[in-house]
Design a protein around this motif. Structure first.
Motif, PDB file in Angstrom:
ATOM      1  N   TYR A 169      -7.671 -45.326 -64.497  1.00 17.11           N
ATOM      2  CA  TYR A 169      -8.812 -45.304 -63.322  1.00 17.11           C
ATOM      3  C   TYR A 169      -9.360 -46.113 -62.955  1.00 17.11           C
ATOM      4  N   ILE A 170     -10.597 -46.737 -63.976  1.00 18.41           N
ATOM      5  CA  ILE A 170     -11.459 -47.805 -63.470  1.00 18.41           C
ATOM      6  C   ILE A 170     -10.448 -48.360 -63.621  1.00 18.41           C
ATOM      7  N   ASP A 171      -9.246 -49.728 -64.065  1.00 15.61           N
ATOM      8  CA  ASP A 171      -8.545 -50.148 -64.097  1.00 15.61           C
ATOM      9  C   ASP A 171      -8.549 -50.307 -62.517  1.00 15.61           C
ATOM     10  N   ARG A 172      -7.599 -49.449 -61.910  1.00 14.98           N
ATOM     11  CA  ARG A 172      -7.560 -49.520 -60.537  1.00 14.98           C
ATOM     12  C   ARG A 172      -8.607 -49.908 -59.724  1.00 14.98           C
ATOM     13  N   GLN A 173      -9.673 -48.889 -59.905  1.00 17.30           N
ATOM     14  CA  GLN A 173     -10.566 -48.994 -58.860  1.00 17.30           C
ATOM     15  C   GLN A 173     -11.567 -50.142 -58.815  1.00 17.30           C
ATOM     16  N   LEU A 174     -11.398 -51.271 -60.099  1.00 18.04           N
ATOM     17  CA  LEU A 174     -11.762 -52.336 -59.871  1.00 18.04           C
ATOM     18  C   LEU A 174     -11.533 -53.131 -59.055  1.00 18.04           C
ATOM     19  N   LYS A 175      -9.858 -52.791 -58.862  1.00 19.99           N
ATOM     20  CA  LYS A 175      -9.220 -54.154 -57.778  1.00 19.99           C
ATOM     21  C   LYS A 175      -9.395 -53.592 -56.631  1.00 19.99           C
ATOM     22  N   ALA A 176     -10.520 -52.138 -56.714  1.00 18.01           N
ATOM     23  CA  ALA A 176     -10.234 -52.611 -54.781  1.00 18.01           C
ATOM     24  C   ALA A 176     -11.792 -51.784 -54.795  1.00 18.01           C
ATOM     25  N   PRO A 177     -11.969 -50.849 -54.673  1.00 20.74           N
ATOM     26  CA  PRO A 177     -13.534 -50.381 -54.636  1.00 20.74           C
ATOM     27  C   PRO A 177     -14.416 -50.739 -55.206  1.00 20.74           C
ATOM     28  N   TYR A 178     -14.018 -50.404 -56.481  1.00 20.31           N
ATOM     29  CA  TYR A 178     -15.140 -51.036 -57.250  1.00 20.31           C
ATOM     30  C   TYR A 178     -15.042 -52.669 -57.920  1.00 20.31           C
ATOM     31  N   ARG A 179     -14.756 -53.618 -57.106  1.00 20.13           N
ATOM     32  CA  ARG A 179     -14.652 -55.001 -56.718  1.00 20.13           C
ATOM     33  C   ARG A 179     -15.984 -55.672 -57.052  1.00 20.13           C
ATOM     34  N   LYS A 180     -17.100 -55.144 -56.872  1.00 15.31           N
ATOM     35  CA  LYS A 180     -18.245 -55.281 -57.104  1.00 15.31           C
ATOM     36  C   LYS A 180     -18.602 -55.234 -58.336  1.00 15.31           C
ATOM     37  N   HIS A 181     -18.168 -54.906 -59.260  1.00 20.66           N
ATOM     38  CA  HIS A 181     -18.004 -54.960 -60.442  1.00 20.66           C
ATOM     39  C   HIS A 181     -17.428 -55.189 -61.523  1.00 20.66           C
ATOM     40  N   ARG A 182     -16.994 -56.106 -61.516  1.00 20.30           N
ATOM     41  CA  ARG A 182     -16.033 -57.001 -62.411  1.00 20.30           C
ATOM     42  C   ARG A 182     -16.514 -57.688 -63.182  1.00 20.30           C
ATOM     43  N   LYS A 183     -17.658 -58.072 -62.644  1.00 20.08           N
ATOM     44  CA  LYS A 183     -18.065 -59.927 -63.591  1.00 20.08           C
ATOM     45  C   LYS A 183     -18.965 -59.211 -64.545  1.00 20.08           C
ATOM     46  N   THR A 184     -19.551 -57.159 -64.010  1.00 20.56           N
ATOM     47  CA  THR A 184     -20.791 -56.600 -64.718  1.00 20.56           C
ATOM     48  C   THR A 184     -19.445 -56.234 -66.488  1.00 20.56           C
ATOM     49  N   TYR A 185     -18.535 -55.394 -65.581  1.00 16.71           N
ATOM     50  CA  TYR A 185     -17.535 -55.566 -66.341  1.00 16.71           C
ATOM     51  C   TYR A 185     -17.406 -55.934 -67.536  1.00 16.71           C
ATOM     52  N   GLN A 186     -17.170 -57.539 -67.520  1.00 15.16           N
ATOM     53  CA  GLN A 186     -16.073 -58.537 -68.370  1.00 15.16           C
ATOM     54  C   GLN A 186     -17.581 -59.432 -69.231  1.00 15.16           C
ATOM     55  N   LEU A 187     -18.826 -58.835 -68.556  1.00 12.83           N
ATOM     56  CA  LEU A 187     -20.099 -58.959 -69.161  1.00 12.83           C
ATOM     57  C   LEU A 187     -20.347 -57.785 -69.781  1.00 12.83           C
ATOM     58  N   GLY A 188     -20.299 -57.212 -69.801  1.00 11.18           N
ATOM     59  CA  GLY A 188     -20.334 -55.685 -70.697  1.00 11.18           C
ATOM     60  C   GLY A 188     -19.329 -55.611 -71.731  1.00 11.18           C
ATOM     61  N   LEU A 189     -18.491 -55.422 -71.607  1.00  9.61           N
ATOM     62  CA  LEU A 189     -17.580 -55.492 -72.186  1.00  9.61           C
ATOM     63  C   LEU A 189     -17.398 -56.202 -73.909  1.00  9.61           C
ATOM     64  N   ALA A 190     -17.943 -57.821 -73.812  1.00 10.54           N
ATOM     65  CA  ALA A 190     -18.152 -59.139 -74.534  1.00 10.54           C
ATOM     66  C   ALA A 190     -19.315 -58.444 -75.099  1.00 10.54           C
TER      67      ALA A 190
END
Length: 169
Positions: free
Chosen positions: A58-79
């Motif tokens: 679900y999160i992966d799909r949403q990051l491609k469209a509606p949650y696009r603005k959270h991409r960098k947050t996820y990359q930094l947060g997971l690292a």
């Protein structure tokens, strides 16, 4: 449950993405880390948890469209969560035992996680974002990629299909 099992159980939903990486946004390592995090937020017990319900899909799909603005947050947060995990326990987050994972998450929730990544994104705000997205993926409509087989609706004994809008009398 391992990421590969979740991805294979998703079947046709991810088959069109090719044999390499089934994820639309995440790397396999990022997805594994996020799945471990989500499973601690909604763990399996007598009912399925976040991993089985496909919350990461679900999160992966949403990051491609509606949650696009959270991409960098996820990359930094997971690292960041992996860096914190390595600093605390000398292992990546997904390799830790549940009590150790809880310790890392508690440090994030309290805003006490240390590391370079947390200077770019707040550990607390990342944790809160993942909790929110985990809940959406677990309890939301399966058509968005999570709540596989309507597991949360069955657990809550909600009717299927759910009623949307008003019922006129």
């Amino acid at each position: 449950m391992q990421i590969a099992a979740v991805a294979s159980a998703a079947g046709p939903m991810v088959a069109c993405l090719g044999p390499g990486n089934p994820w639309r946004f995440f790397s396999a390592d990022e997805a594994r880390t996020l799945e471990a995090m989500c499973e601690r937020i909604i763990p399996s017990d007598q009912d399925a948890g976040a991993a089985w319900a496909g919350v990461v899909i679900y999160i992966d799909r949403q990051l491609k469209a509606p949650y696009r603005k959270h991409r960098k947050t996820y990359q930094l947060g997971l690292a960041g969560i992996n860096a914190t995990s390595r600093a605390m326990f000398s292992q990546p987050f997904a390799a830790l035992k549940a009590p150790q994972q809880d310790g890392v998450l508690e440090s994030m929730d309290k805003g006490q996680a240390r590391g370079e990544y947390w200077k770019q994104v707040s550990a607390k705000s990342f944790f809160d974002l993942v909790v929110s997205h985990t809940m959406q993926g677990f309890y939301g409509d399966p058509r968005h990629g999570g709540n596989r087989d309507r597991v949360s609706w069955k657990m809550l004994r909600l009717p299927y299909p759910p009623l949307r809008g008003r019922v006129s009398g």
